[in-house]
Design a protein around this motif. Structure first.
Motif, PDB file in Angstrom:
ATOM      1  N   ARG A 245      57.126  38.841  31.031  1.00  0.00           N
ATOM      2  CA  ARG A 245      56.546  39.361  29.796  1.00  0.00           C
ATOM      3  C   ARG A 245      55.032  39.343  29.890  1.00  0.00           C
ATOM      4  NH1 ARG A 245      59.217  36.267  24.853  1.00  0.00           N
ATOM      5  NH2 ARG A 245      58.146  37.951  23.724  1.00  0.00           N
ATOM      6  N   ASN A 246      54.409  40.263  29.164  1.00  0.00           N
ATOM      7  CA  ASN A 246      52.956  40.371  29.178  1.00  0.00           C
ATOM      8  C   ASN A 246      52.289  39.129  28.622  1.00  0.00           C
ATOM      9  OD1 ASN A 246      52.807  43.052  30.190  1.00  0.00           O
ATOM     10  ND2 ASN A 246      53.295  43.862  28.162  1.00  0.00           N
ATOM     11  N   GLY A 247      51.038  38.926  29.027  1.00  0.00           N
ATOM     12  CA  GLY A 247      50.198  37.884  28.465  1.00  0.00           C
ATOM     13  C   GLY A 247      49.053  38.497  27.687  1.00  0.00           C
ATOM     14  N   VAL A 248      48.027  37.683  27.426  1.00  0.00           N
ATOM     15  CA  VAL A 248      46.840  38.137  26.702  1.00  0.00           C
ATOM     16  C   VAL A 248      45.679  38.192  27.690  1.00  0.00           C
ATOM     17  CG1 VAL A 248      45.235  37.662  24.826  1.00  0.00           C
ATOM     18  CG2 VAL A 248      47.668  37.120  24.555  1.00  0.00           C
ATOM     19  N   LEU A 249      45.116  39.373  27.866  1.00  0.00           N
ATOM     20  CA  LEU A 249      44.011  39.540  28.788  1.00  0.00           C
ATOM     21  C   LEU A 249      42.782  38.767  28.313  1.00  0.00           C
ATOM     22  CD1 LEU A 249      44.408  43.355  29.418  1.00  0.00           C
ATOM     23  CD2 LEU A 249      44.517  41.603  31.206  1.00  0.00           C
ATOM     24  N   PRO A 250      41.990  38.225  29.239  1.00  0.00           N
ATOM     25  CA  PRO A 250      40.746  37.549  28.846  1.00  0.00           C
ATOM     26  C   PRO A 250      39.832  38.494  28.069  1.00  0.00           C
ATOM     27  CG  PRO A 250      41.263  37.131  31.164  1.00  0.00           C
ATOM     28  CD  PRO A 250      42.223  38.184  30.693  1.00  0.00           C
ATOM     29  N   ASP A 251      39.083  37.951  27.121  1.00  0.00           N
ATOM     30  CA  ASP A 251      38.228  38.782  26.275  1.00  0.00           C
ATOM     31  C   ASP A 251      37.218  39.581  27.088  1.00  0.00           C
ATOM     32  OD1 ASP A 251      39.505  37.882  24.013  1.00  0.00           O
ATOM     33  OD2 ASP A 251      38.058  36.283  23.613  1.00  0.00           O
ATOM     34  N   ALA A 252      36.730  39.006  28.182  1.00  0.00           N
ATOM     35  CA  ALA A 252      35.690  39.670  28.962  1.00  0.00           C
ATOM     36  C   ALA A 252      36.244  40.600  30.037  1.00  0.00           C
ATOM     37  CB  ALA A 252      34.784  38.619  29.618  1.00  0.00           C
ATOM     38  N   TYR A 253      37.559  40.751  30.102  1.00  0.00           N
ATOM     39  CA  TYR A 253      38.154  41.563  31.159  1.00  0.00           C
ATOM     40  C   TYR A 253      37.883  43.043  30.932  1.00  0.00           C
ATOM     41  CZ  TYR A 253      41.599  43.888  34.100  1.00  0.00           C
ATOM     42  OH  TYR A 253      42.197  44.703  35.022  1.00  0.00           O
ATOM     43  N   GLU A 254      37.448  43.736  31.991  1.00  0.00           N
ATOM     44  CA  GLU A 254      37.283  45.180  31.973  1.00  0.00           C
ATOM     45  C   GLU A 254      38.350  45.801  32.864  1.00  0.00           C
ATOM     46  OE1 GLU A 254      32.877  46.694  31.422  1.00  0.00           O
ATOM     47  OE2 GLU A 254      32.985  45.328  33.134  1.00  0.00           O
ATOM     48  N   PRO A 255      39.213  46.658  32.327  1.00  0.00           N
ATOM     49  CA  PRO A 255      40.256  47.285  33.149  1.00  0.00           C
ATOM     50  C   PRO A 255      39.659  47.994  34.355  1.00  0.00           C
ATOM     51  CG  PRO A 255      40.661  47.672  30.821  1.00  0.00           C
ATOM     52  CD  PRO A 255      39.293  47.062  30.912  1.00  0.00           C
ATOM     53  N   THR A 256      40.244  47.765  35.518  1.00  0.00           N
ATOM     54  CA  THR A 256      39.705  48.291  36.759  1.00  0.00           C
ATOM     55  C   THR A 256      40.825  48.605  37.736  1.00  0.00           C
ATOM     56  OG1 THR A 256      38.216  47.814  38.623  1.00  0.00           O
ATOM     57  CG2 THR A 256      39.438  45.960  37.702  1.00  0.00           C
ATOM     58  N   VAL A 257      40.520  49.484  38.705  1.00  0.00           N
ATOM     59  CA  VAL A 257      41.451  49.724  39.805  1.00  0.00           C
ATOM     60  C   VAL A 257      40.983  49.001  41.067  1.00  0.00           C
ATOM     61  CG1 VAL A 257      42.277  51.924  38.926  1.00  0.00           C
ATOM     62  CG2 VAL A 257      40.254  51.875  40.405  1.00  0.00           C
ATOM     63  N   ASP A 258      39.934  48.209  40.956  1.00  0.00           N
ATOM     64  CA  ASP A 258      39.463  47.395  42.072  1.00  0.00           C
ATOM     65  C   ASP A 258      40.451  46.242  42.238  1.00  0.00           C
ATOM     66  OD1 ASP A 258      38.020  46.211  44.046  1.00  0.00           O
ATOM     67  OD2 ASP A 258      36.200  45.878  42.866  1.00  0.00           O
ATOM     68  N   THR A 259      41.276  46.316  43.271  1.00  0.00           N
ATOM     69  CA  THR A 259      42.469  45.461  43.346  1.00  0.00           C
ATOM     70  C   THR A 259      42.216  43.952  43.282  1.00  0.00           C
ATOM     71  OG1 THR A 259      42.489  45.672  45.767  1.00  0.00           O
ATOM     72  CG2 THR A 259      43.837  47.220  44.502  1.00  0.00           C
ATOM     73  N   PRO A 260      41.138  43.390  43.833  1.00  0.00           N
ATOM     74  CA  PRO A 260      40.968  41.941  43.694  1.00  0.00           C
ATOM     75  C   PRO A 260      40.771  41.498  42.243  1.00  0.00           C
ATOM     76  CG  PRO A 260      39.573  42.786  45.455  1.00  0.00           C
ATOM     77  CD  PRO A 260      40.084  43.967  44.693  1.00  0.00           C
ATOM     78  N   TYR A 261      40.389  42.435  41.385  1.00  0.00           N
ATOM     79  CA  TYR A 261      40.081  42.095  39.998  1.00  0.00           C
ATOM     80  C   TYR A 261      41.062  42.730  38.997  1.00  0.00           C
ATOM     81  CZ  TYR A 261      35.759  40.787  42.317  1.00  0.00           C
ATOM     82  OH  TYR A 261      34.852  40.218  43.167  1.00  0.00           O
ATOM     83  N   MET A 262      41.993  43.531  39.480  1.00  0.00           N
ATOM     84  CA  MET A 262      42.900  44.265  38.596  1.00  0.00           C
ATOM     85  C   MET A 262      43.932  43.337  37.975  1.00  0.00           C
ATOM     86  SD  MET A 262      44.960  47.796  39.391  1.00  0.00           S
ATOM     87  CE  MET A 262      46.463  47.123  40.086  1.00  0.00           C
ATOM     88  N   GLN A 263      43.976  43.302  36.646  1.00  0.00           N
ATOM     89  CA  GLN A 263      44.920  42.448  35.935  1.00  0.00           C
ATOM     90  C   GLN A 263      45.748  43.210  34.905  1.00  0.00           C
ATOM     91  OE1 GLN A 263      41.581  39.165  35.475  1.00  0.00           O
ATOM     92  NE2 GLN A 263      43.541  38.242  35.029  1.00  0.00           N
ATOM     93  N   SER A 264      45.619  44.518  34.911  1.00  0.00           N
ATOM     94  CA  SER A 264      46.446  45.342  34.028  1.00  0.00           C
ATOM     95  C   SER A 264      46.689  46.667  34.720  1.00  0.00           C
ATOM     96  CB  SER A 264      45.771  45.558  32.670  1.00  0.00           C
ATOM     97  OG  SER A 264      44.534  46.244  32.831  1.00  0.00           O
TER      98      SER A 264
END
Length: 633
Positions: A245-264
């Motif tokens: 199940r999904n979680g809650v993304l960190p407030d400072a997270y910016e959606p990205t396709v840069d794989t080391p940082y991709m969390q959504s």
């Protein structure tokens, strides 16, 4: 074979937890005292040199409790890993958070398990680390393993629970291990599912084989993946239940396709969500799911990421999404994805094909097919197990499309496969495809909107660069100008780069549309088959002229206005025994009929062909090229 027991684990003090693999280690009375406490004041840092058992731990705001360089520290309370959280968004380091912890506490100091990926290093912590020699007590937080029995080759009936961030249940590196009937529950965010940082089970390395048998795995959190196979590992999951199940993304997270940082998930796929249930990555990695249930809330259930020669196999399993959006399987690079005898209940797509040479097959779990895969994939199934696997057909139920081509690939649908979808069975976003539907054993394609194939321009706006970072802030804007003719492209002949579909031994009702603006033909071949519907070049239009992350679900949804081809030729070939019943105006650029093929209209109607504006008789054994229009009256 050495036995590890829960009782011996809790008897360990500053010696490494898990010493029960070997002769017992004696701890001092103070280290084992149930009344022992540690208090860390504000701004204070306490370093533990070894594993310590407590009854209470208090950490003030700004306080830190750490391990020496090259070591990691984890906290378990009454057998549950807890308290750990990432120190920053996009980072990889975790710390035990401020607060007071009471109960049966173990501060486990273990050898570091650093995993490098791209420019980052992820400091893994795991309840159970298995290497070439079996369970590695120096890298395992065995106080997080409760119940059951452990040996160097198998874990039976164990439970692993985590409420901290980025804690793995099982990590197998270049070893062979079996998890039999484990119960794994992970709550809280992970960090990177391209390496499995925060996953339930990770198999990594070309010498790794992991068998997960009868497991119950549940996770809830951002990229808190259940199963990851990477680096050439072979992971076999059977008779298991997986739900993420999904979680809650960190407030400072910016959606990205840069794989080391991709969390959504990138919304440009027409999806949302921040956890996928499984991932397959790296060269020669394999993952097989047999008689299992695998569900993600959204995003995706069975993912394949970058690498080469990847093999994802699903046999007699139930796969899908519990939310409105999501895919069943994902195929990228030169991966091979096989779905046999399974049921997919998906939000958006059965499969997203994004590969350069991806090969996807949906069919039946015949005994011959399963036996062949048992050998090819080294599944280790006995003759008794093989005989117990019933032959089934595959059924897809999708809330949006059947299969979406975001990249080139090959798809075969055969056996008794049934594909039920709200929209087009095949959604081709400007890609080279080789789709074969073999209906000789009962394939049924049932799109509710009546469209079998929709070809259209890729409507992914892509990420944009902001302050040197790739962020998913692109916007798709509907073209307002007419397409410009590419004089170098021949719309009357087939090219290797076209979108090709071959229908064999099947009768279909539905439409085939080529709405490309750029140079790409739709090539449709009927072999002993019949189609009742419109087959035509078209002009497409989205329902809205602007699409961004707020209305991502509009991607792929278009209307069609039939018309003469510009760069979007429609080539139809009717081989022996084939019939096309035309139901509406259809614009082609080439039509070839075998001697016993036919083009006709429904009973009581007639069809007329014009070639470059001239009425022309439709005769079997003839080919036509140019601006073709078929009308019904």
């Amino acid at each position: 074979m050495t036995l590890i027991t829960r009782r011996s684990i809790l008897a360990v003090g500053t010696a490494a937890v898990g010493a029960a693999l070997f002769p017992a280690v004696t701890a001092t009375a103070a280290q084992r005292s149930p009344g022992k406490t540690i208090t860390v004041g504000a701004g204070e840092s306490v370093e533990l040199s070894g594993t310590t058992r407590l009854s209470r731990l208090t950490i003030a705001e700004g306080g830190r409790i750490t391990a020496p360089d090259g070591r990691s520290i984890s906290l378990t309370v009454d057998g549950v890993e807890t308290g750990q959280a990432l120190t920053e968004t996009g980072g990889s380091v975790t710390l035990i958070q401020a607060g007071t912890y009471r109960g049966d506490l173990v501060l486990a100091v273990t050898e570091a398990n650093d995993v490098a990926y791209e420019a980052l290093t992820f400091p893994f912590r795991q309840a159970l680390y298995v290497g070439a020699g079996g369970v590695d007590r120096d890298r395992s937080v065995l106080s997080a393993v409760t119940g059951g029995r452990l040996t160097d080759t198998v874990a039976r009936d164990v439970s692993i629970t985590s409420t901290g961030e980025c804690f793995d249940a099982v990590f197998v590196q270049d070893g062979t291990y079996t998890l039999r009937r484990p119960t794994i529950s992970l709550t809280g965010n992970g960090r990177c599912d391209f390496v499995g940082y925060g996953a339930a089970v990770v198999g990594d390395g070309p010498a790794t084989t992991v068998v997960v048998d009868g497991a119950r795995i549940r996770t809830r959190g951002v990229v808190r993946t259940a199963v990851v196979s990477s680096g050439g590992a072979n992971v076999v999951v059977k008779d298991s239940t997986i739900q993420c199940r999904n979680g809650v993304l960190p407030d400072a997270y910016e959606p990205t396709v840069d794989t080391p940082y991709m969390q959504s998930v990138p919304w440009m796929l027409g999806l949302d969500g921040n956890v996928r249930a499984t991932n397959l990555i790296g060269d020669d990695s394999r993952a097989t799911y047999l008689n299992s249930t695998v569900f993600s809330e959204t995003w995706g259930a069975l993912s394949v990421e970058g690498g080469s020669q990847l093999k994802l196999t699903v046999i007699n399993s139930h796969v899908g999404n519990t939310g409105e959006y999501g895919y069943g399987t994902y195929a990228i690079a030169d991966s091979t994805v096989r779905v046999l005898g399974s049921r997919l209940d998906v939000g958006s797509y059965a499969t997203i094909c994004a590969g350069t040479n991806a090969v996807v097959h949906y069919g039946d779990s015949t005994s011959q097919a399963v036996a062949g895969l048992n050998t090819e994939l080294e599944l280790g199934l006995s003759d008794v197990e093989l005989k117990a696997i019933p032959a089934r057909n595959t059924v897809v139920n999708s809330g949006h499309f059947g299969y979406m081509f975001f990249g080139p690939g090959t798809l075969t649908v055969d056996g008794g496969t049934v594909v039920n979808s709200e929209r087009a069975t095949f959604l081709n976003k400007g890609q080279r495809t080789n789709i074969t539907v073999d209906g000789s054993r009962g394939v049924r394609l049932r799109p509710r909107d009546g469209v079998i194939l929709q070809m259209m321009e890729l409507d992914d706006p892509g990420p944009v660069v902001v302050d040197g970072k790739l962020v998913n802030q692109g916007v798709y804007t509907e073209p307002t100008t007419d397409p410009v003719k590419d004089s170098s492209f021949d719309v009357t002949v087939a090219h290797d780069t076209d979108g090709a579909v071959t229908l064999r031994s099947i009768a279909l009702k539905g439409d085939f549309y080529n709405g490309m603006r750029s140079a790409k033909n739709m090539v449709l071949t009927l072999a002993g088959s019949s189609v009742e519907g419109v087959i035509s070049s078209t002009r497409t239009a989205h329902r809205t002229s602007r699409i961004d992350s707020s209305n991502f679900d509009e991607l792929g949804i278009v209307t069609n206005t039939v018309g003469a081809a510009v760069n979007n030729g429609t080539i139809v070939k009717l081989d022996s025994g084939s019939t096309w019943t035309v139901t509406g105006i259809s614009h082609l650029t080439a039509l070839t009929l075998a001697a016993d093929a036919a083009v006709k209209a429904r009973h009581g109607r007639s069809v007329t062909l014009t070639v470059d504006g001239t009425v022309t008789a439709i005769e079997p054994g003839t080919s036509y090229h140019g601006a073709l229009a078929l009308t019904v009256r």
